[in-house]
Design a protein around this motif. Structure first.
Motif, PDB file in Angstrom:
ATOM      1  N   PRO A 137       0.828  -1.218   0.000  1.00 38.81           N
ATOM      2  CA  PRO A 137       0.000   0.000   0.000  1.00 38.81           C
ATOM      3  C   PRO A 137       0.863   1.270   0.000  1.00 38.81           C
ATOM      4  CG  PRO A 137      -0.644  -1.511   1.775  1.00 38.81           C
ATOM      5  CD  PRO A 137       0.682  -1.973   1.250  1.00 38.81           C
ATOM      6  N   ALA A 138       0.309   2.326  -0.569  1.00 40.80           N
ATOM      7  CA  ALA A 138       0.999   3.619  -0.588  1.00 40.80           C
ATOM      8  C   ALA A 138       1.082   4.194   0.822  1.00 40.80           C
ATOM      9  CB  ALA A 138       0.250   4.588  -1.505  1.00 40.80           C
ATOM     10  N   ARG A 139       2.239   4.753   1.153  1.00 42.85           N
ATOM     11  CA  ARG A 139       2.419   5.494   2.396  1.00 42.85           C
ATOM     12  C   ARG A 139       3.687   6.326   2.249  1.00 42.85           C
ATOM     13  NH1 ARG A 139       5.144   0.968   5.937  1.00 42.85           N
ATOM     14  NH2 ARG A 139       4.897   2.478   7.599  1.00 42.85           N
ATOM     15  N   PRO A 140       3.804   7.413   2.991  1.00 46.21           N
ATOM     16  CA  PRO A 140       4.970   8.296   2.801  1.00 46.21           C
ATOM     17  C   PRO A 140       6.301   7.563   2.989  1.00 46.21           C
ATOM     18  CG  PRO A 140       3.308   9.355   4.189  1.00 46.21           C
ATOM     19  CD  PRO A 140       2.840   7.943   3.963  1.00 46.21           C
ATOM     20  N   GLU A 141       6.301   6.481   3.762  1.00 42.91           N
ATOM     21  CA  GLU A 141       7.550   5.779   4.074  1.00 42.91           C
ATOM     22  C   GLU A 141       8.127   5.001   2.894  1.00 42.91           C
ATOM     23  OE1 GLU A 141       4.878   5.812   5.916  1.00 42.91           O
ATOM     24  OE2 GLU A 141       5.423   6.381   7.963  1.00 42.91           O
ATOM     25  N   VAL A 142       7.423   4.899   1.778  1.00 43.57           N
ATOM     26  CA  VAL A 142       7.938   4.114   0.648  1.00 43.57           C
ATOM     27  C   VAL A 142       8.094   4.965  -0.617  1.00 43.57           C
ATOM     28  CG1 VAL A 142       7.041   1.930   1.534  1.00 43.57           C
ATOM     29  CG2 VAL A 142       5.611   3.315   0.011  1.00 43.57           C
ATOM     30  N   THR A 143       8.172   6.289  -0.440  1.00 44.35           N
ATOM     31  CA  THR A 143       8.189   7.187  -1.606  1.00 44.35           C
ATOM     32  C   THR A 143       9.596   7.613  -2.012  1.00 44.35           C
ATOM     33  OG1 THR A 143       7.938   9.062  -0.128  1.00 44.35           O
ATOM     34  CG2 THR A 143       5.924   8.167  -1.118  1.00 44.35           C
ATOM     35  N   ALA A 146      11.747   3.396  -6.474  1.00 43.94           N
ATOM     36  CA  ALA A 146      12.184   2.232  -7.236  1.00 43.94           C
ATOM     37  C   ALA A 146      12.718   1.139  -6.303  1.00 43.94           C
ATOM     38  CB  ALA A 146      13.263   2.630  -8.252  1.00 43.94           C
ATOM     39  N   GLY A 147      13.272   1.532  -5.188  1.00 44.84           N
ATOM     40  CA  GLY A 147      13.780   0.546  -4.234  1.00 44.84           C
ATOM     41  C   GLY A 147      12.657  -0.270  -3.617  1.00 44.84           C
ATOM     42  N   ALA A 148      11.526   0.363  -3.372  1.00 43.94           N
ATOM     43  CA  ALA A 148      10.376  -0.367  -2.824  1.00 43.94           C
ATOM     44  C   ALA A 148       9.761  -1.255  -3.898  1.00 43.94           C
ATOM     45  CB  ALA A 148       9.342   0.623  -2.282  1.00 43.94           C
ATOM     46  N   THR A 149       9.645  -0.698  -5.092  1.00 44.23           N
ATOM     47  CA  THR A 149       9.130  -1.460  -6.228  1.00 44.23           C
ATOM     48  C   THR A 149       9.985  -2.709  -6.445  1.00 44.23           C
ATOM     49  OG1 THR A 149       8.421   0.608  -7.255  1.00 44.23           O
ATOM     50  CG2 THR A 149       8.622  -1.299  -8.700  1.00 44.23           C
ATOM     51  N   GLY A 153      10.957   9.482   1.147  1.00 41.63           N
ATOM     52  CA  GLY A 153      10.483   8.867   2.375  1.00 41.63           C
ATOM     53  C   GLY A 153      11.139   7.522   2.642  1.00 41.63           C
ATOM     54  N   LEU A 154      11.405   6.768   1.581  1.00 44.95           N
ATOM     55  CA  LEU A 154      11.961   5.428   1.765  1.00 44.95           C
ATOM     56  C   LEU A 154      13.346   5.464   2.398  1.00 44.95           C
ATOM     57  CD1 LEU A 154      11.614   2.349   1.332  1.00 44.95           C
ATOM     58  CD2 LEU A 154      12.796   2.645  -0.848  1.00 44.95           C
ATOM     59  N   MET A 155      14.178   6.420   1.994  1.00 45.30           N
ATOM     60  CA  MET A 155      15.546   6.452   2.522  1.00 45.30           C
ATOM     61  C   MET A 155      15.553   6.684   4.037  1.00 45.30           C
ATOM     62  SD  MET A 155      17.838   5.740   0.162  1.00 45.30           S
ATOM     63  CE  MET A 155      16.723   4.547  -0.603  1.00 45.30           C
ATOM     64  N   ALA A 156      14.717   7.626   4.480  1.00 41.31           N
ATOM     65  CA  ALA A 156      14.628   7.877   5.919  1.00 41.31           C
ATOM     66  C   ALA A 156      14.039   6.668   6.639  1.00 41.31           C
ATOM     67  CB  ALA A 156      13.761   9.117   6.176  1.00 41.31           C
ATOM     68  N   HIS A 157      13.043   6.062   6.018  1.00 42.42           N
ATOM     69  CA  HIS A 157      12.370   4.924   6.648  1.00 42.42           C
ATOM     70  C   HIS A 157      13.338   3.741   6.806  1.00 42.42           C
ATOM     71  CE1 HIS A 157       8.928   2.667   7.966  1.00 42.42           C
ATOM     72  NE2 HIS A 157       8.960   1.822   6.965  1.00 42.42           N
ATOM     73  N   LEU A 158      14.244   3.574   5.835  1.00 42.81           N
ATOM     74  CA  LEU A 158      15.236   2.497   5.950  1.00 42.81           C
ATOM     75  C   LEU A 158      16.341   2.870   6.939  1.00 42.81           C
ATOM     76  CD1 LEU A 158      15.717   1.452   2.190  1.00 42.81           C
ATOM     77  CD2 LEU A 158      14.332   0.306   3.934  1.00 42.81           C
ATOM     78  N   ALA A 175      17.862  -0.682  -3.118  1.00 45.59           N
ATOM     79  CA  ALA A 175      17.292   0.653  -2.941  1.00 45.59           C
ATOM     80  C   ALA A 175      18.393   1.696  -2.765  1.00 45.59           C
ATOM     81  CB  ALA A 175      16.351   0.665  -1.733  1.00 45.59           C
ATOM     82  N   ILE A 176      19.392   1.383  -1.936  1.00 40.77           N
ATOM     83  CA  ILE A 176      20.441   2.403  -1.748  1.00 40.77           C
ATOM     84  C   ILE A 176      21.383   2.435  -2.954  1.00 40.77           C
ATOM     85  CG2 ILE A 176      20.270   2.393   0.779  1.00 40.77           C
ATOM     86  CD1 ILE A 176      23.012   0.911   0.817  1.00 40.77           C
ATOM     87  N   ALA A 177      21.543   1.300  -3.638  1.00 46.48           N
ATOM     88  CA  ALA A 177      22.365   1.305  -4.860  1.00 46.48           C
ATOM     89  C   ALA A 177      21.701   2.168  -5.932  1.00 46.48           C
ATOM     90  CB  ALA A 177      22.565  -0.116  -5.368  1.00 46.48           C
ATOM     91  N   ASP A 178      20.398   2.004  -6.089  1.00 49.71           N
ATOM     92  CA  ASP A 178      19.667   2.796  -7.078  1.00 49.71           C
ATOM     93  C   ASP A 178      19.754   4.288  -6.752  1.00 49.71           C
ATOM     94  OD1 ASP A 178      17.678   3.413  -9.155  1.00 49.71           O
ATOM     95  OD2 ASP A 178      16.275   3.665  -7.498  1.00 49.71           O
ATOM     96  N   SER A 179      19.579   4.631  -5.482  1.00 46.34           N
ATOM     97  CA  SER A 179      19.649   6.050  -5.105  1.00 46.34           C
ATOM     98  C   SER A 179      21.070   6.594  -5.291  1.00 46.34           C
ATOM     99  CB  SER A 179      19.204   6.246  -3.653  1.00 46.34           C
ATOM    100  OG  SER A 179      17.791   6.199  -3.553  1.00 46.34           O
ATOM    101  N   ALA A 180      22.078   5.799  -4.946  1.00 46.10           N
ATOM    102  CA  ALA A 180      23.464   6.277  -5.098  1.00 46.10           C
ATOM    103  C   ALA A 180      23.766   6.565  -6.564  1.00 46.10           C
ATOM    104  CB  ALA A 180      24.441   5.235  -4.531  1.00 46.10           C
ATOM    105  N   GLY A 181      23.330   5.681  -7.460  1.00 48.40           N
ATOM    106  CA  GLY A 181      23.553   5.907  -8.888  1.00 48.40           C
ATOM    107  C   GLY A 181      22.765   7.105  -9.404  1.00 48.40           C
ATOM    108  N   GLY A 182      21.535   7.204  -8.962  1.00 50.62           N
ATOM    109  CA  GLY A 182      20.706   8.324  -9.410  1.00 50.62           C
ATOM    110  C   GLY A 182      21.308   9.664  -9.012  1.00 50.62           C
TER     111      GLY A 182
END
Lengths: 152, 152, 152, 152
Positions: free
Chosen positions: A48-54, A62-65, B26-31, B67-74
């Protein structure tokens, strides 16, 4: 609720084994993902969508996907493995086809080729506002290896 | 603390732009991930070990690694883009070379080829108990596209 | 002979454009490959078995398999492009699922997502002793870019 | 002539095994490719320019580029395998970074991770007018599997 278009369901033993493994994946719970369907050679995971996966624009990151796509493919392979084995992802490749916007995304992993050592899966991720309005947002291909527990 | 072996640092403007974008993910902080270094064409992201980022055997989940690899490259690509542009991941491929065990992992994205429309990065993820004992646990390749904000 | 299961055919203009481009590919003629079908968003290329396209065990070489897969995907994308454009392969990934043994192989490129700049194709390669006995020997995913001739 | 910058050379036994395998690859001879260097975990293959290996604009065809890259990686892995084993490509991904123009291209396969079952290689292809003026035109990543002859 199981999808009406996916009547085939794996055996209770296989489903139990996969749910137990999934429940040990700290990341899946932390993201809020859940297994929606387990068929032989095919597993569906919903997030489900939530701010923690954006990502930075508010879409699914893309990391969550990728995380749920990787897990869906891994468990799809695992449905075909004998007991006392483990599954490991060797590699995967994923194309992000469109922004993943919606109230949830769902990843479907489907076994394309099942071998004694290696298994290859196709990964699809759809974004949806409702089940009636799905859009393919990512497509991938994944290689997995079977590891016998006695060999570890 | 910035790595002593990485003295080169991007301009304050570029670092500000990337930190602001990262803070909106949001995902980076959540991780629990953070940017460790921003050089022109090279970005490093660190993710400490915690139960929330594990797979079923207690190692870092491939989804967290990716997820962190994708963000680092981006963000590595983004350091080379002009203002008023955005970066989107087109696709990536990652090999998971070894179990990602340690007190943290770090992903390094490095621009291999920088073009007007497309940029290609190499992705590396290391697991470490300490900075002196790093092991390559994942290696990937990523294609990114530059989007001008006025075109969106 | 066109496949009975593929009745849809691209327009004469598109087919002419693709056959002319294909005929300029020295490699395709050198391998002995030919275009078998051109539908909108879908192209099929056939390569007969001969010693000149083998690997060390006498099967089709992965390089030959990939070459016709790459061309099939490229031309599948090209069927959807306007005139005065060119198509270039950005990248592709291919899994070699089984030894490619038979009297011919055929590659099918199918457009999965068609965008203004980038197009993504699925690649499939089958090996066959006869049309009635086909086996999937490779599966891939490809990203292509449209280049306007005036921009080159 | 062996490259002066690559003094390390595999043992005569390994080089003999690889040259014998290469000579059985009909495709490599048909393209006009030759092995230029065999070091432990690193193999270089050269392909001279000729009309038979081109795409529609006269550059090296991505299929030719990929074919020698795949072979270079396969033999790089094979240098590290024991006798009585075979090497098979599981999958690879390649980015075509620039038009492959020059009087020859050369592919370098380098082992990144060597395991009991699986080996991962990095693939690089350079185009050159002369050895002094090389340009990276393709970059890839490849997974290979070791097969024991007794298991076949």
């Amino acid at each position: 609720m199981e999808d009406q278009a996916e009547p085939e369901v794996a055996s209770p033993e296989v489903r139990k084994r996969i749910h137990e493994s999934f429940d040990r994946q700290g990341l899946m719970a932390h993201l809020g993902a859940r297994i929606a369907h387990i068929a032989p050679g095919r597993v569906r995971i919903v997030l489900p969508a939530r701010p923690e996966v954006t990502q930075q624009h508010g879409y699914f990151h893309a990391g969550a996907t990728s995380a749920i796509a990787d897990s869906a493919g891994g468990y799809a392979a695992y449905t075909l493995f004998p007991e006392d084995t483990e599954v490991l992802t060797v590699e995967y490749k994923i194309n992000l086809l469109a922004p993943a916007a919606g109230d949830h995304i769902e990843a479907i992993g489907t076994v394309l080729k099942h071998g004694r050592t290696l298994t290859v899966c196709v990964l699809e991720v759809f974004a949806a506002q409702s089940d009636a309005n799905r859009k393919l947002v990512a497509n991938g291909q994944q290689t997995l290896i079977r590891v016998n527990r006695s060999e570890q």
